[in-house]
Enzyme design. Structure first.
Site, short mmCIF file in Angstrom:
data_model
loop_
_atom_site.label_atom_id
_atom_site.label_comp_id
_atom_site.label_asym_id
_atom_site.label_seq_id
_atom_site.Cartn_x
_atom_site.Cartn_y
_atom_site.Cartn_z
N PHE A 1 0.81 -1.22 0.00
CA PHE A 1 0.00 0.00 0.00
C PHE A 1 0.85 1.27 0.00
CE2 PHE A 1 0.86 -0.14 4.52
CZ PHE A 1 0.70 1.16 4.98
N LYS A 2 2.10 1.16 0.41
CA LYS A 2 2.96 2.35 0.44
C LYS A 2 3.17 2.95 -0.95
CE LYS A 2 3.62 1.59 4.85
NZ LYS A 2 4.90 1.34 5.50
N ASP A 3 2.97 2.15 -2.00
CA ASP A 3 3.15 2.66 -3.36
C ASP A 3 2.19 3.80 -3.67
OD1 ASP A 3 5.22 0.93 -4.26
OD2 ASP A 3 3.77 -0.68 -4.57
N THR B 1 7.81 0.46 3.47
CA THR B 1 8.07 1.86 3.15
C THR B 1 9.37 2.01 2.39
OG1 THR B 1 6.83 2.78 5.01
CG2 THR B 1 8.60 4.13 4.14
#
Length: 461
Positions: free
Chosen positions: A109-111, A142
């Site tokens: 999800f950090k993308d 991250t």
């Protein structure tokens, strides 16, 4: 729009300057000086694709950007996602949905935030003519997302601290096999919290920060939080109207940033009933919301390593609102946390939050139960979100990473070894890492050694 520090002793900045700064000079975190009301815009946004929703939301904050430039930056940021929907919402049963946030370049999800942040940095470098040295700490995802958001960007060096032996092998390979000469993956002794503390100390050295033009990629950077707000809005827009009435977003989290983003959208007018803070055995947030006490404990390595955190940096932003946006009170409480590792909040109101915790044994059990019930595979962090769902609410569980990043845990739980070609290729590349103690002076010396004097002079001019 201006952005202010939670500690109230730094000058307000416009969006681009606050993004570049990362941490405020007084040690606080930037927040908008006011939150816009988005409630009247939701019906219009329902017609748009993900990038357009992101643009419509971010333009409310990035008011110092030309809108055509901002739209171009955002459009470019979501071109590398494998699923055209960007964040597909998968319905498992009448009450249970999964928001898949792992279709970006590093399968996490950090993308969503770091692809955008990389492009914002690139625009800022072109605007100012000065290079940037990006510094951050990671508990797993991250670091790889930050590195891949900045690959190929001119004028950027990136220094990422990660706890040696406490990230998954594939997470480590995503950081250490790029072959890029401007990427410095630093394996530190200790935990993520030790790395995060060193990073904050270095940002607190304002002379060093200015001389080496440091910028932050951790979720202390406000752009990270704002970009993550968008997928809550997107998911809400994808739900049938009947499912929106009593909705709980279930968020696996360690640093509080991901769930804070959702809570902020609620404060801006997104109609959400509650947010479930789903922790692993490093349960400082679970203890906070069940007892009213914030107490730092030792980090215990787990099957969900990205949540192996005891110092939740983004709690300071939430605290700012909980104390009536009183920066003096924030400074007092953060000083107490720093000196004692503990704060007791009298009559702490959990507001819109519920919470759950999962031990390692729970994680394997939940992976198995979800697979047996839905024929669906979740990674260890997402599995924590399935712990004690509220049967009376519609649950949207944020799936934070691809199960292929944690194949050994999945295989142990259900006998399936998930793979993705991009990850398998990493196993053939040599690992390059730089072992250091989690000490700010050692890291300071390393940055000085690897940033050329020419770059420093350019930054000073």
């Amino acid at each position: 729009m201006q952005f202010i520090s939670t500690r109230g002793q730094s000058e307000p900045l416009e969006f681009s300057a606050a993004v570049e700064a990362g941490l405020a000079p007084d040690g606080g975190l930037y927040l908008p000086d006011s939150l816009p009301d988005i409630s009247s815009k939701l019906s219009e946004w329902e017609r748009y694709d993900y990038a357009r929703v992101c643009f419509e939301f971010m333009r409310l904050f990035a008011t110092d950007y030309d809108e055509s430039e901002l739209q171009r930056i955002i459009g470019q940021s979501y071109k590398k996602f494998a699923d055209k929907r960007i964040a597909p919402l998968v319905q498992l049963d009448e009450k249970t949905h999964v928001l898949e946030l792992f279709h970006g370049p590093t399968l996490a999800f950090k993308d969503f935030a770091l692809q955008l942040l990389g492009n914002l940095y690139e625009a800022q470098i072109k605007r100012t003519g000065s290079s940037i040295n990006v510094l951050g700490a990671t508990s797993g995802d991250t670091g790889s997302a930050a590195i891949h958001g900045l690959l190929g960007k001119e004028g950027v060096n990136i220094f990422i601290l990660y706890p040696d032996g406490r990230v998954s092998p594939l997470q480590e390979r995503q950081m250490t096999t790029t072959g890029a000469t401007n990427v410095y993956p630093i394996s530190i002794t200790g935990s993520f919290d030790d790395g995060q503390a060193a990073v904050k100390d270095l940002f607190g050295d304002l002379e060093f920060k200015a001389e080496y033009h440091l910028s932050a990629i951790n979720s202390i950077n406000l752009a990270r939080i704002l970009a993550q707000c968008v997928y809550y809005i997107w998911a809400w827009l994808r739900l049938p109207e009947a499912a929106r009435a009593n909705l709980e977003f279930v968020v696996p989290t360690g640093n509080f940033g991901n769930v804070l983003a959702g809570w902020l959208t609620q404060q801006m007018g997104l109609p959400v009933s509650s947010f479930r803070v789903a922790t692993n055995q490093n349960d400082i947030l679970y203890r906070l919301f069940t007892t009213g006490t914030y107490a730092v404990d030792d980090v215990k390595p787990s099957l969900a390593p990205s949540m192996d955190i005891q110092i939740a940096s983004n709690f300071e932003r939430f605290l700012f609102y909980k104390v009536g946006q009183n920066p003096e009170k924030v400074r007092e409480l953060m000083k107490q946390m720093r000196e004692t590792g503990k704060v007791d909040f009298d009559a702490f109101d959990p507001d819109s939050f519920t919470t759950s915790r999962s031990e390692d044994g729970d994680i394997e059990r939940l992976i198995k139960e979800v697979h047996e019930r839905y024929n669906y595979i979740v990674d260890p962090h997402t599995a924590c979100g399935f712990q004690t769902l509220d049967p009376d609410k519609t649950s949207v569980i944020l799936s934070t990473a691809s199960p292929a990043k944690f194949p050994d845990v999945i295989e142990s739980a259900i006998g399936i070894h998930p793979t993705v070609d991009s990850l398998e290729k990493l196993k053939t590349y040599p690992i390059v890492t730089y072992p250091l103690p989690a000490d700010k002076e050692a890291i300071r010396a390393f940055i000085k050694e690897h940033v050329s004097s020419g770059e420093k002079q350019e930054e000073k001019s």
